[in-house]
Write an enzyme that holds these catalytic residues in place. Structure first.
Site, PDB file in Angstrom:
ATOM      1  N   PRO A 129      15.227   8.897  -2.300  1.00 39.84           N
ATOM      2  CA  PRO A 129      15.054   7.977  -1.165  1.00 39.84           C
ATOM      3  C   PRO A 129      14.397   8.643   0.051  1.00 39.84           C
ATOM      4  O   PRO A 129      13.607   8.012   0.752  1.00 39.84           O
ATOM      5  CB  PRO A 129      16.490   7.539  -0.850  1.00 39.84           C
ATOM      6  CG  PRO A 129      17.217   7.683  -2.148  1.00 39.84           C
ATOM      7  CD  PRO A 129      16.592   8.852  -2.849  1.00 39.84           C
ATOM      8  N   SER A 133       6.322  11.941  -1.395  1.00 36.22           N
ATOM      9  CA  SER A 133       5.154  12.836  -1.347  1.00 36.22           C
ATOM     10  C   SER A 133       5.582  14.299  -1.314  1.00 36.22           C
ATOM     11  O   SER A 133       4.997  15.149  -1.979  1.00 36.22           O
ATOM     12  CB  SER A 133       4.297  12.525  -0.116  1.00 36.22           C
ATOM     13  OG  SER A 133       3.696  11.254  -0.262  1.00 36.22           O
ATOM     14  N   ASP A 239      -0.288  16.019 -13.256  1.00 36.02           N
ATOM     15  CA  ASP A 239      -1.732  16.248 -13.475  1.00 36.02           C
ATOM     16  C   ASP A 239      -2.222  15.342 -14.606  1.00 36.02           C
ATOM     17  O   ASP A 239      -3.269  14.693 -14.493  1.00 36.02           O
ATOM     18  CB  ASP A 239      -1.996  17.712 -13.873  1.00 36.02           C
ATOM     19  CG  ASP A 239      -2.048  18.656 -12.669  1.00 36.02           C
ATOM     20  OD1 ASP A 239      -2.003  18.174 -11.527  1.00 36.02           O
ATOM     21  OD2 ASP A 239      -2.135  19.877 -12.897  1.00 36.02           O
ATOM     22  N   ILE A 336     -14.984 -13.372  -4.038  1.00 40.90           N
ATOM     23  CA  ILE A 336     -15.915 -14.206  -4.805  1.00 40.90           C
ATOM     24  C   ILE A 336     -15.251 -15.537  -5.177  1.00 40.90           C
ATOM     25  O   ILE A 336     -15.901 -16.587  -5.204  1.00 40.90           O
ATOM     26  CB  ILE A 336     -16.392 -13.434  -6.059  1.00 40.90           C
ATOM     27  CG1 ILE A 336     -17.400 -12.355  -5.646  1.00 40.90           C
ATOM     28  CG2 ILE A 336     -16.972 -14.372  -7.120  1.00 40.90           C
ATOM     29  CD1 ILE A 336     -17.746 -11.339  -6.727  1.00 40.90           C
ATOM     30  N   GLU A 362       2.518   7.999  -8.448  1.00 39.68           N
ATOM     31  CA  GLU A 362       2.040   9.260  -9.041  1.00 39.68           C
ATOM     32  C   GLU A 362       1.182  10.064  -8.054  1.00 39.68           C
ATOM     33  O   GLU A 362       0.212  10.717  -8.427  1.00 39.68           O
ATOM     34  CB  GLU A 362       1.348   9.022 -10.386  1.00 39.68           C
ATOM     35  CG  GLU A 362       2.344   8.458 -11.409  1.00 39.68           C
ATOM     36  CD  GLU A 362       2.026   8.704 -12.859  1.00 39.68           C
ATOM     37  OE1 GLU A 362       1.238   9.608 -13.158  1.00 39.68           O
ATOM     38  OE2 GLU A 362       2.602   7.978 -13.686  1.00 39.68           O
ATOM     39  N   SER A 365      -2.845   8.357  -2.280  1.00 40.85           N
ATOM     40  CA  SER A 365      -4.234   8.815  -2.076  1.00 40.85           C
ATOM     41  C   SER A 365      -4.274  10.018  -1.139  1.00 40.85           C
ATOM     42  O   SER A 365      -5.074  10.945  -1.330  1.00 40.85           O
ATOM     43  CB  SER A 365      -5.081   7.687  -1.483  1.00 40.85           C
ATOM     44  OG  SER A 365      -5.268   6.679  -2.444  1.00 40.85           O
TER      45      SER A 365
HETATM   46  N1  COS Z   1       0.481  22.481 -11.845  1.00 42.52           N
HETATM   47  C1  COS Z   1       1.332  23.517 -12.059  1.00 42.52           C
HETATM   48  N2  COS Z   1       2.028  24.088 -11.047  1.00 42.52           N
HETATM   49  C2  COS Z   1       1.843  23.604  -9.810  1.00 42.52           C
HETATM   50  C3  COS Z   1       0.974  22.537  -9.533  1.00 42.52           C
HETATM   51  C4  COS Z   1       0.268  21.983 -10.616  1.00 42.52           C
HETATM   52  N3  COS Z   1      -0.566  20.954 -10.437  1.00 42.52           N
HETATM   53  N4  COS Z   1       1.013  22.269  -8.223  1.00 42.52           N
HETATM   54  C5  COS Z   1       1.865  23.136  -7.680  1.00 42.52           C
HETATM   55  N5  COS Z   1       2.381  23.943  -8.628  1.00 42.52           N
HETATM   56  C6  COS Z   1       3.316  25.055  -8.457  1.00 42.52           C
HETATM   57  C7  COS Z   1       2.693  26.073  -7.525  1.00 42.52           C
HETATM   58  O1  COS Z   1       1.895  26.998  -8.250  1.00 42.52           O
HETATM   59  C8  COS Z   1       3.906  26.723  -6.902  1.00 42.52           C
HETATM   60  O2  COS Z   1       4.425  27.678  -7.791  1.00 42.52           O
HETATM   61  P1  COS Z   1       4.719  29.171  -7.293  1.00 42.52           P
HETATM   62  O3  COS Z   1       5.692  29.026  -6.147  1.00 42.52           O
HETATM   63  O4  COS Z   1       5.272  29.837  -8.498  1.00 42.52           O
HETATM   64  O5  COS Z   1       3.396  29.707  -6.846  1.00 42.52           O
HETATM   65  C9  COS Z   1       4.906  25.597  -6.808  1.00 42.52           C
HETATM   66  O6  COS Z   1       4.498  24.612  -7.786  1.00 42.52           O
HETATM   67  C10 COS Z   1       4.961  24.966  -5.437  1.00 42.52           C
HETATM   68  O7  COS Z   1       3.663  24.503  -5.154  1.00 42.52           O
HETATM   69  P2  COS Z   1       3.182  24.098  -3.685  1.00 42.52           P
HETATM   70  O8  COS Z   1       3.576  25.187  -2.720  1.00 42.52           O
HETATM   71  O9  COS Z   1       1.765  23.724  -3.776  1.00 42.52           O
HETATM   72  O10 COS Z   1       4.111  22.831  -3.396  1.00 42.52           O
HETATM   73  P3  COS Z   1       4.109  21.848  -2.162  1.00 42.52           P
HETATM   74  O11 COS Z   1       5.510  21.591  -1.796  1.00 42.52           O
HETATM   75  O12 COS Z   1       3.178  22.324  -1.099  1.00 42.52           O
HETATM   76  O13 COS Z   1       3.606  20.434  -2.765  1.00 42.52           O
HETATM   77  C11 COS Z   1       2.164  18.722  -3.605  1.00 42.52           C
HETATM   78  C12 COS Z   1       2.492  20.230  -3.437  1.00 42.52           C
HETATM   79  C13 COS Z   1       1.934  17.992  -2.283  1.00 42.52           C
HETATM   80  C14 COS Z   1       0.889  18.766  -4.412  1.00 42.52           C
HETATM   81  C15 COS Z   1       3.301  18.036  -4.386  1.00 42.52           C
HETATM   82  O14 COS Z   1       4.482  17.947  -3.621  1.00 42.52           O
HETATM   83  C16 COS Z   1       2.943  16.663  -4.882  1.00 42.52           C
HETATM   84  O15 COS Z   1       2.180  16.509  -5.832  1.00 42.52           O
HETATM   85  N6  COS Z   1       3.526  15.596  -4.265  1.00 42.52           N
HETATM   86  C17 COS Z   1       3.390  14.259  -4.758  1.00 42.52           C
HETATM   87  C18 COS Z   1       4.460  13.974  -5.749  1.00 42.52           C
HETATM   88  C19 COS Z   1       4.166  12.761  -6.563  1.00 42.52           C
HETATM   89  O16 COS Z   1       3.081  12.578  -7.060  1.00 42.52           O
HETATM   90  N7  COS Z   1       5.175  11.922  -6.701  1.00 42.52           N
HETATM   91  C20 COS Z   1       5.063  10.764  -7.491  1.00 42.52           C
HETATM   92  C21 COS Z   1       6.235  10.747  -8.405  1.00 42.52           C
HETATM   93  S1  COS Z   1       5.995   9.721  -9.760  1.00 42.52           S
HETATM   94  S2  COS Z   1       5.944   7.931  -9.015  1.00 42.52           S
END
Ligand code: COS
Length: 379
Positions: A129, A133, A239, A336, A362, A365
């Site tokens: 909750p 992000s 990813d 349209i 997921e 943007s």
């Molecule tokens: N693949 C593999 N490992 C990853 C990765 C990826 N795409 N992105 C980050 N990591 C790893 C990093 O390498 C890091 O590991 P180490 O500490 O061992 O170096 C660790 O995860 C933390 O990464 P980072 O410091 O980049 O994390 P942040 O907290 O800054 O967050 C984002 C990164 C913003 C990219 C992440 O929080 C995110 O994707 N948020 C959105 C979440 C989302 O999509 N939610 C939807 C849920 S489903 S509806």
């Protein structure tokens, strides 16, 4: 470089299109109106291999790879976005277990997800909750007690949450992003409580609920991989999932374009079919061009993923571009339709609502742009 599908890819796409139009499309409006999903459809999807597209045959999947996965997902979403997201989350969850789980865990979990055992799906439980992000800020906890973990916390926006057999739950075993672990929790585990169902704007056929963990005891054998790699599991899964949402967005955008084309051919104004009016032709050109560009980005990310390359940047590019192309497609297609686009008589009204969340779930943007910029800047 070859822009043609192979014969096998074409066959898979044709099969998915035929299945989607015959089995899925007729119920799309009903699913939206009633905010319900006929779970028999899960079994139909499973029978066609669509719930185990990324899972090896040993574990009940069809191992068709990401390129075929996006071909299928686009077709499913052209018929019904709700069905496509239900399917996508099953595949995302299964692929995470396949990539990071022990042999024993894979053998226990994956055949059930791929077969939609008991007409149940799979759910991916990351958001909470207070954090979506900023996923690494999650608070759910997993406390080790002998051979078990005891899970507590609340998960938010859980797709398939009310109709899953397995829940992939990210919970904290220590501090920071490196203190997050992942667990497969089977439905029916005491303490796994299905909370409030959200009354959503779109994709209403797919249920979105809270999942509450109240002293939910899970054997350690159901942990996915080692302790502390849960965040990496979630990010790697996302990813792949983002490539899938790229394809889903394209499906919704394509459906919108199809609706616009039908309307342009049927209706006349100023003594000629609407499709002969240049202002509307421009809209069609923009929609078609952007969907095509989005498709190339999505396909490229899928091809790279199949080649075992890192796709963090490419998946985010595919997701953000496709979901935004989809937003434009539904908006212009509705335009349209004029007034008829604004009422429920025509499917474009549903497509317009279904499209909106593709820019949010997921990874919004804004998050995709963060990911892309970090990769481009090398920071
Ligand atoms: N693949 C593999 N490992 C990853 C990765 C990826 N795409 N992105 C980050 N990591 C790893 C990093 O390498 C890091 O590991 P180490 O500490 O061992 O170096 C660790 O995860 C933390 O990464 P980072 O410091 O980049 O994390 P942040 O907290 O800054 O967050 C984002 C990164 C913003 C990219 C992440 O929080 C995110 O994707 N948020 C959105 C979440 C989302 O999509 N939610 C939807 C849920 S489903 S509806």
């Amino acid at each position: 470089m070859d822009f043609q599908l192979t014969e096998e890819q074409q066959t898979i796409e044709d099969h998915a299109r035929e299945f989607a139009q015959r089995v899925i499309a007729p119920g799309a409006a009903h699913r939206d109106e009633t905010s319900s999903f006929d779970r028999q459809l899960l079994s139909d999807l499973a029978e066609n291999g669509f719930l185990g597209m990324l899972v090896p045959e040993t574990y009940g999947g069809v191992a068709m790879g990401y390129t075929n996965y996006v071909l299928v997902n686009r077709q499913l979403a052209t018929a019904c976005a709700s069905t496509a997201v239900i399917t996508g989350v099953c595949n995302l969850t299964a692929s995470a277990v396949d990539q990071f789980g022990s042999e024993a865990l894979k053998a226990e979990v994956l055949p059930e997800i791929c077969a939609a055992k008991d007409n149940l799906a799979a759910a991916f439980c990351l958001s909470e909750p207070h954090c979506g992000s900023d996923a690494a800020a999650l608070k759910a906890s997993a406390r080790r007690e002998g051979d078990d973990y005891v899970l507590n916390g609340t998960k938010q926006w859980i797709t398939n949450g009310a109709m899953s057999g397995w829940y992939l739950v990210m919970a904290r075993t220590g501090p920071g992003a490196g203190g997050i672990s992942a667990f497969m929790v089977p439905a029916g585990t005491p303490g796994l409580v299905i909370g409030k169902k959200e009354d959503k704007m779109g994709q209403r056929g797919s249920d979105t609920v809270q999942v509450i963990l109240e002293n939910c005891r899970v054997p350690a054998r159901l942990r996915v991989g080692e302790e502390g790699i849960g965040f990496r599991i979630a990010m790697t899964a996302l990813d792949g999932g983002r490539i899938g949402i790229g394809a889903l967005s394209l499906g919704v955008g394509t459906a919108a374009l199809n609706e616009a084309l039908t309307y342009l051919a049927e209706r006349e104004a100023f003594g000629k079919p609407l499709g002969r009016l240049q202002a509307l032709q421009n809209m069609v050109a923009d929609i078609a061009t952007e969907l095509e560009a989005a498709w190339l980005l999505t396909l490229r990310a899928a091809l790279m993923k199949d080649a075992g390359q890192s796709v963090t940047k490419e998946a985010s590019m595919a997701k953000v571009f496709s979901s935004e192309a989809c937003a434009k497609a539904v908006d212009l297609s509705l335009q349209i339709h004029g007034g008829y686009g604004y009422v429920k008589e025509y499917p474009i009204e549903r497509l317009y609502r279904d499209a909106r969340v593709t820019r949010i779930y997921e990874g919004a943007s804004e998050i995709q742009r963060v990911v892309i910029a970090r990769e481009v800047l090398g920071s």
